[in-house]
Motif scaffolding. Structure first.
Motif, short mmCIF file in Angstrom:
data_model
loop_
_atom_site.label_atom_id
_atom_site.label_comp_id
_atom_site.label_asym_id
_atom_site.label_seq_id
_atom_site.Cartn_x
_atom_site.Cartn_y
_atom_site.Cartn_z
N ASN A 76 0.95 -1.21 0.05
CA ASN A 76 0.09 0.02 -0.04
C ASN A 76 0.88 1.07 -0.11
O ASN A 76 1.79 1.19 0.65
CB ASN A 76 -0.88 -0.05 1.34
N GLY A 77 0.36 2.26 -0.44
CA GLY A 77 0.99 3.54 -0.66
C GLY A 77 2.16 3.92 -1.59
O GLY A 77 2.90 4.79 -1.48
N HIS A 116 1.18 8.21 -0.92
CA HIS A 116 0.11 7.43 -0.48
C HIS A 116 -1.23 7.84 -1.24
O HIS A 116 -1.81 7.16 -1.81
CB HIS A 116 -0.04 7.64 1.07
N SER A 117 -1.41 9.18 -1.48
CA SER A 117 -2.70 9.65 -2.07
C SER A 117 -2.58 9.43 -3.33
O SER A 117 -3.51 9.08 -4.11
CB SER A 117 -2.76 11.32 -1.88
N HIS A 131 -3.60 5.69 -3.91
CA HIS A 131 -5.00 5.52 -3.78
C HIS A 131 -5.75 5.82 -4.73
O HIS A 131 -6.43 5.34 -5.03
CB HIS A 131 -5.21 6.26 -2.48
N GLU A 162 -5.33 3.69 -7.96
CA GLU A 162 -6.37 2.56 -7.85
C GLU A 162 -7.85 2.88 -7.94
O GLU A 162 -8.37 1.93 -8.60
CB GLU A 162 -5.90 1.86 -6.43
N GLN A 163 -8.01 4.03 -7.69
CA GLN A 163 -9.64 4.56 -8.09
C GLN A 163 -9.79 4.42 -9.50
O GLN A 163 -10.75 4.14 -10.17
CB GLN A 163 -10.00 5.79 -7.25
N GLU A 203 -12.84 9.35 -3.89
CA GLU A 203 -12.68 8.88 -2.54
C GLU A 203 -11.70 9.80 -2.16
O GLU A 203 -10.44 9.32 -2.48
CB GLU A 203 -12.93 7.58 -2.06
N PRO A 239 -8.31 10.22 -0.42
CA PRO A 239 -7.27 9.07 0.00
C PRO A 239 -7.03 9.16 1.51
O PRO A 239 -6.42 7.92 1.79
CB PRO A 239 -5.95 9.45 -0.87
N CYS A 240 -7.30 9.90 2.26
CA CYS A 240 -7.13 10.00 3.78
C CYS A 240 -8.29 9.80 4.61
O CYS A 240 -8.31 8.92 5.43
CB CYS A 240 -6.23 11.27 4.05
N GLY A 274 -11.27 8.92 3.42
CA GLY A 274 -12.09 7.88 2.81
C GLY A 274 -13.56 8.62 2.44
O GLY A 274 -14.46 7.75 2.03
#
Length: 432
Positions: free
Chosen positions: A94-95, A245-246, A249, A252-253, A397, A399-400, A402
C-alpha cells in the motif's frame, strides 16, 4: 507467507481545508447556472451538495514516507489468468505507486523463486516466491515556475485544479516549460517521482497517451503527483496527489473506474437517440498516429481496448446544428469522448482532428441559421481553435479520510460564448 518490513507509523492529526482566493465565487456560479439552467440541475444532482466549490472535508495528515528499502516477501496464491509482476507487487504494497514498483524491478531489486527478474511484464503464477525491495525516489526533472493556478480545493494530500484550455499538463518534448506541473511545483511541494505507468492502466481524455515514454524514469520524474491528464485543448477539473500514499490511492480508483468524471461538450449535429450508451473498443488509428479510433470488433484481436461512454443531450441548439451533451466515462481511454463522438457521427465542434471541422459546422448551419449568425459562429470557432470540451464534475474518495468528495467548475468564457450564440441563432429545440 506475507512479510513486509515495518515503515514509520502514521500520526494522524486534523488539518484545515484550504481554498485559493482564485476559486469561482458563489455569484459567478449563479451566473453560470442561469446561463446553463439544464446543466445546473444536472451538476447539483451529480455533486450531492449545494456549494460546489467549498468542501467541508477535514482530512487527516499522513506524513510523507520515503518507503525506500521497504521489503516484501510473499508467495503468490492461486491466480486466474495472467498477472504481471508489477501489478501483483502493487496489490501487495500500500502507498507505493506502480511506477516506483516498476523502477524497483528494472533496478534488479525483485526476485522470483530466487532469480532476479527485471521485466515488469513478467507473469507470475501460483506458488511463486516473490521478494522485492522498494527503490529510492528519483530526483525531479521538472522545474518550478510562477504560473497562476485556479485552485478549486486544496489540503495537505490533494489539490484540485481548474485547468485552462491550451495549458499542457506535464513537461514533454516540445513543451518543457509553462505546464501545469511547473506551476504546481512553484505552488507546493510534491512527491519526488510517483507517476503512474500507463502501459496497462486506463488512458482517457485526461490520461497519458500511449506514445508517452512511460517506461523511462524520465517520464515519471516530470509528472510528480499527476494521476490523470486533460488534453491541452480541454479545460476543467484535474486532481493532483501531494504525497505518494494519496497518489497510489487515487491511481487505484482510476484503475477500478470508481472516479466520477463528467464532461460537457458541443457536438456537430445532435446524437440520436438523445441519450444512451456506446460500447466500442478504442485503439490507435492506423492512418494517423496522433489520433485514436473506435474500432468495432477489434478487442479480441488486440488492436483496441474496451471502452464505454454514457451520453445525454442537455439541450439542442441552432435548430439541430449542434447540441450541448453530457458525457460520463465508464472506462478511460485516450481521447475516448472524441473518438466515440466521431464514431457516432457527431464529432465535437471545433475538433479538427476528429472531424468537427468548420466546414462541417457550416454545412449544418446553412439551412438552420442566418448568414450573419453563421459567420459569427465560425469566427468564434476559429478564435477558440480547440474542441468544445470541458471537464465539469470530478468526484473521488479522499485518499486519507475515505469521504467521497465532488467538485464542479463552470465552463470557460469562450465555450459559454459559443453556446450563447448557438442558442440565439436558431429556434431552440429543448429536449424533454
Amino acid at each position: 507467507m506475507l512479510s513486509i518490513s515495518q515503515v514509520p507509523s502514521f500520526s494522524l492529526t486534523t488539518v484545515k481545508s484550504l481554498r485559493s482566493p482564485s476559486s469561482p465565487s458563489s455569484s459567478s456560479l449563479s451566473i453560470f447556472f442561469s446561463f446553463f439552467p439544464k446543466v445546473s440541475r444536472f451538476v447539483i444532482a451529480s455533486s450531492g451538495f449545494s456549494n460546489l466549490v467549498e468542501c467541508t472535508t477535514t482530512p487527516e495528515t499522513i506524513p510523507r514516507v520515503n518507503n525506500a528499502g521497504l521489503k516484501l516477501e510473499d508467495t503468490v496464491e492461486s491466480v486466474n489468468g495472467k498477472i504481471r509482476l508489477d501489478s501483483w507487487i502493487s496489490s501487495r504494497v500500500n502507498g507505493v505507486s506502480r511506477a516506483r514498483v516498476q523502477s524497483s524491478i528494472r533496478l534488479g531489486l525483485v526476485t522470483v523463486n530466487g532469480r532476479i527478474i527485471d521485466k515488469v511484464s513478467h507473469n507470475v503464477k501460483s506458488g511463486d516466491e516473490v521478494n522485492c525491495i522498494i527503490s529510492e525516489l528519483q530526483p525531479l526533472k521538472a522545474e518550478a515556475e510562477d504560473i497562476p493556478l485556479d485552485i478549486v480545493y486544496e489540503d495537505k494530500h490533494v489539490l484540485v485544479v481548474n485547468k485552462p484550455a491550451y495549458m499542457v499538463v506535464h513537461p514533454a518534448p516540445g513543451n518543457p516549460n509553462g505546464t501545469l506541473v511547473n506551476g504546481i511545483l512553484h505552488h507546493c511541494s510534491l512527491p519526488l517521482c510517483v507517476a503512474y505507468s500507463n502501459q496497462e492502466d486506463d488512458s482517457d481524455e485526461e490520461t497519458f497517451s500511449d506514445d508517452d515514454d512511460d517506461s523511462s524514469s524520465y517520464a515519471a520524474s516530470v509528472r510528480p503527483g499527476i494521476v490523470h491528464r486533460l488534453d491541452k485543448g480541454t479545460s476543467g477539473l484535474l486532481v493532483v496527489a501531494k504525497d505518494e500514499h494519496s497518489h497510489a490511492h487515487l491511481a487505484e480508483q482510476f484503475k477500478l473506474h470508481t472516479i466520477e468524471r463528467v464532461y460537457i461538450s458541443l457536438t456537430s449535429g445532435v446524437p440520436s437517440p438523445s441519450q444512451g450508451r456506446i460500447e466500442v473498443p478504442i485503439g490507435r488509428d492506423s492512418n494517423n498516429r496522433i489520433r485514436m479510433a473506435a474500432i468495432p470488433g477489434s478487442l479480441s484481436r488486440g488492436r483496441a481496448r474496451h471502452a464505454a461512454s454514457r451520453y445525454k443531450v442537455i439541450e439542442t441548439l441552432a435548430g439541430g446544428a449542434s447540441a450541448l451533451v453530457e458525457w460520463r466515462l465508464e472506462t478511460g481511454r485516450t481521447h475516448q469522448i472524441r473518438a466515440h463522438a466521431k464514431y457516432m457521427g457527431i464529432p465535437l465542434l471545433g475538433d479538427e482532428v476528429y472531424g468537427g471541422t468548420k466546414s462541417v459546422a457550416l454545412s449544418l448551419l446553412q439551412k438552420r441559421v442566418s448568414r450573419s449568425d453563421q459567420e459569427q459562429i465560425l469566427e468564434l470557432l476559429t478564435k477558440m481553435d480547440r474542441p468544445c470540451l470541458h471537464a465539469i464534475v470530478l468526484g473521488f474518495e479522499h485518499p486519507c479520510t475515505g469521504e467521497v468528495v465532488r467538485f464542479s467548475c463552470p465552463p470557460p468564457p469562450d465555450l459559454a460564448e459559443i453556446v450563447g450564440l448557438l442558442r440565439r441563432s436558431g429556434k431552440k429545440d429543448k429536449v424533454k
